[in-house]
Scaffold this active site. Structure first.
Site, mmCIF file in Angstrom:
data_model
loop_
_atom_site.group_PDB
_atom_site.id
_atom_site.type_symbol
_atom_site.label_atom_id
_atom_site.label_comp_id
_atom_site.label_asym_id
_atom_site.label_seq_id
_atom_site.Cartn_x
_atom_site.Cartn_y
_atom_site.Cartn_z
ATOM 1 N N GLY A 254 2.818 -1.165 4.236
ATOM 2 C CA GLY A 254 2.853 0.246 3.876
ATOM 3 C C GLY A 254 4.270 0.692 3.567
ATOM 4 O O GLY A 254 4.788 0.497 2.465
ATOM 5 N N GLY A 255 4.926 1.276 4.564
ATOM 6 C CA GLY A 255 6.251 1.868 4.368
ATOM 7 C C GLY A 255 7.249 0.958 3.664
ATOM 8 O O GLY A 255 7.986 1.400 2.771
ATOM 9 N N GLU B 168 -5.364 -4.787 10.755
ATOM 10 C CA GLU B 168 -4.334 -3.768 10.916
ATOM 11 C C GLU B 168 -4.587 -2.967 12.196
ATOM 12 O O GLU B 168 -5.424 -2.053 12.196
ATOM 13 C CB GLU B 168 -4.350 -2.808 9.732
ATOM 14 C CG GLU B 168 -4.055 -3.462 8.405
ATOM 15 C CD GLU B 168 -3.451 -2.459 7.429
ATOM 16 O OE1 GLU B 168 -2.364 -2.729 6.918
ATOM 17 O OE2 GLU B 168 -4.057 -1.400 7.211
ATOM 18 N N GLY C 177 2.656 2.302 10.660
ATOM 19 C CA GLY C 177 3.651 3.352 10.477
ATOM 20 C C GLY C 177 4.421 3.711 11.740
ATOM 21 O O GLY C 177 5.116 4.729 11.775
ATOM 22 N N GLU D 231 -6.894 4.810 7.914
ATOM 23 C CA GLU D 231 -6.672 6.209 7.543
ATOM 24 C C GLU D 231 -7.902 6.794 6.847
ATOM 25 O O GLU D 231 -8.049 8.021 6.775
ATOM 26 C CB GLU D 231 -5.397 6.311 6.682
ATOM 27 C CG GLU D 231 -4.151 6.121 7.549
ATOM 28 C CD GLU D 231 -2.927 5.590 6.825
ATOM 29 O OE1 GLU D 231 -2.880 5.654 5.588
ATOM 30 O OE2 GLU D 231 -2.018 5.091 7.528
ATOM 31 N N HIS E 171 -9.522 1.191 5.119
ATOM 32 C CA HIS E 171 -8.240 1.392 5.810
ATOM 33 C C HIS E 171 -8.485 2.371 6.959
ATOM 34 O O HIS E 171 -9.301 3.291 6.836
ATOM 35 C CB HIS E 171 -7.205 1.952 4.835
ATOM 36 C CG HIS E 171 -5.827 1.958 5.414
ATOM 37 N ND1 HIS E 171 -5.416 2.899 6.321
ATOM 38 C CD2 HIS E 171 -4.776 1.120 5.231
ATOM 39 C CE1 HIS E 171 -4.163 2.636 6.681
ATOM 40 N NE2 HIS E 171 -3.754 1.566 6.033
ATOM 41 N N ASN F 185 0.869 -1.180 0.000
ATOM 42 C CA ASN F 185 0.000 0.000 0.000
ATOM 43 C C ASN F 185 0.909 1.234 0.000
ATOM 44 O O ASN F 185 1.498 1.562 1.027
ATOM 45 C CB ASN F 185 -0.889 -0.044 1.261
ATOM 46 C CG ASN F 185 -1.709 1.215 1.452
ATOM 47 O OD1 ASN F 185 -1.782 2.068 0.559
ATOM 48 N ND2 ASN F 185 -2.329 1.345 2.612
ATOM 49 N N TRP F 186 1.000 1.866 -1.150
ATOM 50 C CA TRP F 186 1.917 3.023 -1.271
ATOM 51 C C TRP F 186 1.339 4.284 -0.625
ATOM 52 O O TRP F 186 2.018 5.282 -0.503
ATOM 53 C CB TRP F 186 2.218 3.297 -2.741
ATOM 54 C CG TRP F 186 3.194 2.328 -3.362
ATOM 55 C CD1 TRP F 186 3.712 1.204 -2.790
ATOM 56 C CD2 TRP F 186 3.778 2.406 -4.676
ATOM 57 N NE1 TRP F 186 4.571 0.581 -3.663
ATOM 58 C CE2 TRP F 186 4.628 1.288 -4.822
ATOM 59 C CE3 TRP F 186 3.655 3.304 -5.741
ATOM 60 C CZ2 TRP F 186 5.368 1.060 -5.999
ATOM 61 C CZ3 TRP F 186 4.369 3.075 -6.908
ATOM 62 C CH2 TRP F 186 5.226 1.965 -7.039
ATOM 63 N N LYS F 187 0.064 4.235 -0.255
ATOM 64 C CA LYS F 187 -0.603 5.410 0.325
ATOM 65 C C LYS F 187 -0.389 6.626 -0.587
ATOM 66 O O LYS F 187 -0.365 6.459 -1.802
ATOM 67 C CB LYS F 187 -0.107 5.639 1.759
ATOM 68 C CG LYS F 187 -0.221 4.362 2.605
ATOM 69 C CD LYS F 187 -0.044 4.586 4.069
ATOM 70 C CE LYS F 187 -0.215 3.249 4.796
ATOM 71 N NZ LYS F 187 -0.139 3.372 6.241
ATOM 72 N N SER G 263 3.400 -2.093 10.250
ATOM 73 C CA SER G 263 4.844 -2.170 10.488
ATOM 74 C C SER G 263 5.462 -3.526 10.132
ATOM 75 O O SER G 263 6.401 -3.981 10.777
ATOM 76 C CB SER G 263 5.175 -1.798 11.938
ATOM 77 O OG SER G 263 4.844 -0.430 12.171
HETATM 78 P P1 PGA Z 1 2.873 0.301 7.551
HETATM 79 O O1 PGA Z 1 1.404 0.522 6.952
HETATM 80 O O2 PGA Z 1 3.385 -1.002 6.983
HETATM 81 O O3 PGA Z 1 3.667 1.492 7.057
HETATM 82 O O4 PGA Z 1 2.752 0.247 9.026
HETATM 83 C C1 PGA Z 1 0.527 -0.563 6.781
HETATM 84 C C2 PGA Z 1 -0.792 -0.070 6.243
HETATM 85 O O5 PGA Z 1 -1.264 1.002 6.660
HETATM 86 O O6 PGA Z 1 -1.400 -0.745 5.397
#
Ligand code: PGA
Length: 259
Positions: free
Chosen positions: A236-237, A169, A175, A101, A99, A12-14, A215
């Site tokens: 994500g990251g 999640e 993050g 977010e 998600h 997930n590149w956000k 993470s």
């Molecule tokens: P993260 O994000 O791996 O940077 O913690 C995961 C996500 O929000 O899907």
């Protein structure tokens, strides 16, 4: 031997990624040869601006791509929104819905998430439905109750197996570099699996992938992915560069599906 679905590693590149970042796709493709892809499905969810060019960038790589959100309606007067049909039109196969977010930052309730999952299916996309507790909810001992309620309210009736993916999640792990212990992840995934089996039947419940996200990185992926009810990861990251993402893909490929 318990049935285990083929793992899925989804990036997930956000809100990250410009056309110049598509250079990563060459290394990604090279790092995911057929022998790896026979054991693990790999998916990248870039920002919407890159969806259309992903089709060309990933051509022949066997790596899929998806979006990070979709609107409820197929088209119409919805300034700034992007429909599931438009996402499918770019060649995408999946879309993340719910998600945290979006749940927390954009006020999306489970009812909205459910409607988005249905919109995704209308366009023949696979929704990746996210659930997860906040730190306050975990500290209050409400983790299982929260994620099970989110699952119940967000998963449309009848979706199962390859039609849907669930991602657990924990909000506080996203993050932050913090992850739950393996025992804590197991407890939640077992709870979610139990609910999936109860509402879909055992075979369909077991065939529905349950991803862990929050993470995930090269160092912790193998331990998380080896857990019985963890069928992949939403990353994500660590999905932003091939160098960080590929070790996670390889860790998934090394899980012994017969264990
Ligand atoms: P993260 O994000 O791996 O940077 O913690 C995961 C996500 O929000 O899907």
């Amino acid at each position: 031997m318990t049935f285990r679905p083929k793992p899925l590693i989804a990036g997930n590149w956000k809100m990250n990624g410009l056309r110049s970042d598509l250079r990563q796709l060459t290394a990604l493709g090279e790092g995911c040869p057929a022998a790896i892809r026979a054991k693990v499905d790999v998916l990248i969810c870039p920002p919407a601006t890159l969806l259309y060019v992903m089709a060309a960038g990933l051509l022949g790589s066997g790596i899929g791509f998806g979006a990070q959100d979709c609107a409820l309606e197929p088209s119409g007067a919805r300034t700034g929104d992007i429909s599931a049909e438009m996402i499918a039109d770019c060649g995408a196969s999946h879309v993340i819905v719910g998600h945290s977010e979006r749940r927390l930052g954009h006020g999306e309730t489970s009812a909205i998430v459910r409607a988005k999952a249905l919109a995704a299916r209308r366009a023949l996309l696979v929704p990746i439905i996210c659930v997860g507790e906040t730190l306050a909810e975990r500290e209050a001992g409400r983790t299982l109750a929260v994620v099970r309620r989110q699952l119940r309210q967000s998963l449309p009736d009848g979706l199962a197996g390859h039609e849907v993916v669930i991602a657990y999640e924990p909000v506080w792990a996203i993050g932050t570099g913090r992850t739950p212990t393996l025992a804590e992840v197991s407890e939640v995934h077992e709870g979610l699996r139990g609910d999936l089996r109860r509402c879909l039947g055992r075979a369909a419940g077991d065939a529905t992938r349950l991803l862990y996200g929050g993470s995930v990185n090269a160092a912790n992926a193998a331990g998380l992915l080896a857990l019985e009810h963890v069928d992949g990861a939403l990353v994500g990251g660590a999905s932003l560069t091939a160098a960080d993402f590929l070790p996670i893909v390889r860790a998934a490929a090394e899980i012994d599906a017969t264990a």
